[in-house]
Design an enzyme around this catalytic site. Structure first.
Site, PDB file in Angstrom:
ATOM      1  N   ARG A  53       0.543  -1.138  -0.077  1.00  0.00           N
ATOM      2  CA  ARG A  53      -0.018  -0.035   0.058  1.00  0.00           C
ATOM      3  C   ARG A  53       1.059   1.153   0.030  1.00  0.00           C
ATOM      4  NH1 ARG A  53       2.605   1.920   3.410  1.00  0.00           N
ATOM      5  NH2 ARG A  53       0.847   3.448   3.926  1.00  0.00           N
ATOM      6  N   GLY A  54       0.078   2.098  -0.448  1.00  0.00           N
ATOM      7  CA  GLY A  54       1.341   3.600  -0.252  1.00  0.00           C
ATOM      8  C   GLY A  54       1.060   4.029  -1.512  1.00  0.00           C
ATOM      9  N   ALA A  55       0.724   5.227  -1.887  1.00  0.00           N
ATOM     10  CA  ALA A  55       0.565   5.780  -3.305  1.00  0.00           C
ATOM     11  C   ALA A  55       2.164   5.102  -4.315  1.00  0.00           C
ATOM     12  CB  ALA A  55       0.035   6.858  -4.173  1.00  0.00           C
ATOM     13  N   ARG A  90      -7.394  -0.682  -6.813  1.00  0.00           N
ATOM     14  CA  ARG A  90      -7.585   0.896  -5.741  1.00  0.00           C
ATOM     15  C   ARG A  90      -8.217   2.430  -6.498  1.00  0.00           C
ATOM     16  NH1 ARG A  90      -3.995   1.180  -0.304  1.00  0.00           N
ATOM     17  NH2 ARG A  90      -5.679   2.427   0.281  1.00  0.00           N
ATOM     18  N   GLN A 204      -1.987   2.033  10.061  1.00  0.00           N
ATOM     19  CA  GLN A 204      -1.053   2.084   9.145  1.00  0.00           C
ATOM     20  C   GLN A 204       0.183   2.832  10.342  1.00  0.00           C
ATOM     21  OE1 GLN A 204      -3.722   2.875   7.918  1.00  0.00           O
ATOM     22  NE2 GLN A 204      -3.979   2.207   5.879  1.00  0.00           N
ATOM     23  N   ASP A 245      -2.063  11.245  -2.297  1.00  0.00           N
ATOM     24  CA  ASP A 245      -1.574   9.834  -2.409  1.00  0.00           C
ATOM     25  C   ASP A 245      -2.412  10.633  -3.833  1.00  0.00           C
ATOM     26  OD1 ASP A 245      -2.465   8.411   0.147  1.00  0.00           O
ATOM     27  OD2 ASP A 245      -2.391   7.609  -0.931  1.00  0.00           O
ATOM     28  N   ASN A 255      -5.205  12.231   1.204  1.00  0.00           N
ATOM     29  CA  ASN A 255      -4.548  12.053   1.606  1.00  0.00           C
ATOM     30  C   ASN A 255      -4.927  10.787   3.258  1.00  0.00           C
ATOM     31  OD1 ASN A 255      -1.803  10.613   2.418  1.00  0.00           O
ATOM     32  ND2 ASN A 255      -1.730  11.285   4.288  1.00  0.00           N
TER      33      ASN A 255
HETATM   34  O1  MRU Z   1      -4.192   3.098   2.471  1.00  0.00           O
HETATM   35  P1  MRU Z   1      -2.644   3.328   2.185  1.00  0.00           P
HETATM   36  O2  MRU Z   1      -2.281   2.683   3.827  1.00  0.00           O
HETATM   37  O3  MRU Z   1      -2.135   2.395   0.760  1.00  0.00           O
HETATM   38  O4  MRU Z   1      -2.270   5.067   2.499  1.00  0.00           O
HETATM   39  C1  MRU Z   1      -1.145   5.625   2.378  1.00  0.00           C
HETATM   40  C2  MRU Z   1      -1.338   6.817   2.734  1.00  0.00           C
HETATM   41  O5  MRU Z   1      -2.238   7.524   3.152  1.00  0.00           O
HETATM   42  C3  MRU Z   1      -0.038   7.512   2.549  1.00  0.00           C
HETATM   43  O6  MRU Z   1      -0.006   8.832   3.972  1.00  0.00           O
HETATM   44  C4  MRU Z   1      -0.181   7.521   1.014  1.00  0.00           C
HETATM   45  O7  MRU Z   1       0.052   6.891  -0.034  1.00  0.00           O
HETATM   46  C5  MRU Z   1       1.246   8.622   0.789  1.00  0.00           C
HETATM   47  S1  MRU Z   1       2.633   7.733   0.316  1.00  0.00           S
HETATM   48  C6  MRU Z   1       4.083   7.384   0.215  1.00  0.00           C
END
Ligand code: MRU
Length: 370
Positions: A53-55, A90, A204, A245, A255
């Site tokens: 996960r994470g963009a 997603r 997270q 994101d 975000n």
């Molecule tokens: O739902 P997630 O865990 O994928 O969400 C991640 C975030 O909101 C992060 O802050 C975002 O992706 C930036 S990651 C470098």
């Protein structure tokens, strides 16, 4: 970055040169489990189930997912179907679209037999670029941490940074976005303490950010999500840094749910609220944060909570009274006016159209349509 003193990335090609390895983020911090992805379906599942996960990491995994799909046949139909499957995993992080569009632009004109190899090459390139870009974000953000340090009454005291969710190396291929300036500060010998929002419902912050900061020996304290405002009122936060994101061409930032409330509290207390992002997280087609699709996830992420029992087993337990309904919006939008500045690989800029275009002038035409 480090895991038990050994360098790791969040995704890499396996020794056989075709399967893909990831760290299963659904069992951290209690177990460090590495998974092997061999098919398109496994890659898509890893993204939608949030094993990754994470963009930026979602984008990198999608690029490898496409390569895995093309090993089994790379005609036009298979290519388009694989991209569609991955795109549907997603909805909010725009890096997914960014990586897939980049791959499709490259692969569509190629002869079928050349596509799989080209897709692997591209996925590796996306990963290498991500590492370099995030390292640069760290160096840019370090300047802001230095400024915060200079403003402290006692500069030997740690700079107090508040962050939300996980925008560290686990959310990218390496280094992270919001945490990259913190890692850069550590390398520069600046003492930093991080307030880590637990980040309900999936936690997270508590499970991933705390874990990776611990592995890097960075001082941190996990706080309940509603604590940030109180800390800010008491002068215990010098600056906030979060990831994003999807960022619009005008600087609105989407975000993890709860980011907006932190930005409001920072604004009310005159505390800088910075957002760190690679260029790939900017959606140049959008002018309005309200137009960003907000992912709604399963209610059980709110109604249940996961953790480790005393005997070491992982478990998930009910939180709500029977019959209570739960709703789970995964992201929110922080309007640009609440963002003190954006930290990108090319520099720090105001959260405005002109600010972003000053750093990314080649996107002017695209942004004009937004
Ligand atoms: O739902 P997630 O865990 O994928 O969400 C991640 C975030 O909101 C992060 O802050 C975002 O992706 C930036 S990651 C470098």
């Amino acid at each position: 970055m480090q895991v038990a003193g050994r360098p790791y990335r969040s995704i890499w090609l396996d020794e056989d040169g075709w399967a893909v390895r990831i760290i299963d983020q659904t069992v951290l911090p209690h177990q460090f489990r590495i998974l092997r992805l061999e098919t398109l379906e496994e890659a898509a599942h890893a993204i939608s189930d949030m094993q990754v996960r994470g963009a930026p990491l979602i984008g990198a995994t999608a690029a490898y997912g496409l390569a895995l799909a093309l090993r089994e046949g790379a005609d036009d139909q298979r290519l388009e179907r694989a991209a569609k499957t991955l795109m549907a995993t997603r909805p909010t992080a725009v890096n997914l679209r960014w990586a897939l569009e980049r791959a499709l632009d490259l692969l569509r004109p190629l002869p079928t037999q050349a596509r799989a190899a080209a897709a692997y090459e591209l996925a590796a390139e996306v990963c290498e670029e991500d590492v370099a870009v995030n390292r640069a974000i760290g160096e840019q953000g370090l300047r802001l941490i230095r400024i915060a340090q200079e403003r402290k009454k006692d500069p030997s005291e740690p700079v107090q940074v508040l962050t939300h969710c996980n925008a560290g190396w686990l959310a990218t291929v390496d280094h992270g976005t919001a945490l990259s300036p913190i890692y850069a500060a550590k390398r520069a010998g600046i003492p930093v303490h991080v307030w880590v929002d637990e980040t309900r419902p999936r936690n997270q912050g508590a499970s991933l950010t705390a874990w990776e900061l611990g592995q890097e020996e960075i001082e941190h304290s996990v706080i309940a999500d509603n604590t940030g405002g109180h800390l800010m009122q008491r002068g215990l936060v010098d600056l906030c840094i979060t990831g994003t994101d999807r960022t619009t061409a005008t600087g609105d930032v989407c975000n993890k749910i709860g980011t907006y409330l932190k930005a409001l509290a920072a604004h009310d207390n005159g505390i800088p609220f910075y957002v760190a992002l690679p260029g790939s997280t900017i959606d140049w087609t959008l002018a309005e944060g309200a137009a960003i699709p907000i992912e709604e996830r399963g209610a059980e992420e709110v109604s249940r909570i996961a953790g480790r029992l005393e005997d070491g087993r992982l478990a998930s337990v009910d939180l709500l009274p029977q019959g209570s309904r739960a709703v789970n919006y995964a992201f929110d939008v922080t309007p640009a006016r609440l963002v003190s500045a954006l930290i990108t690989e090319r520099g720090v800029c105001p959260a405005t159209r002109e600010g972003l275009l000053g750093l990314f002038p080649e996107r002017r035409e695209e942004a004009a349509g937004a």
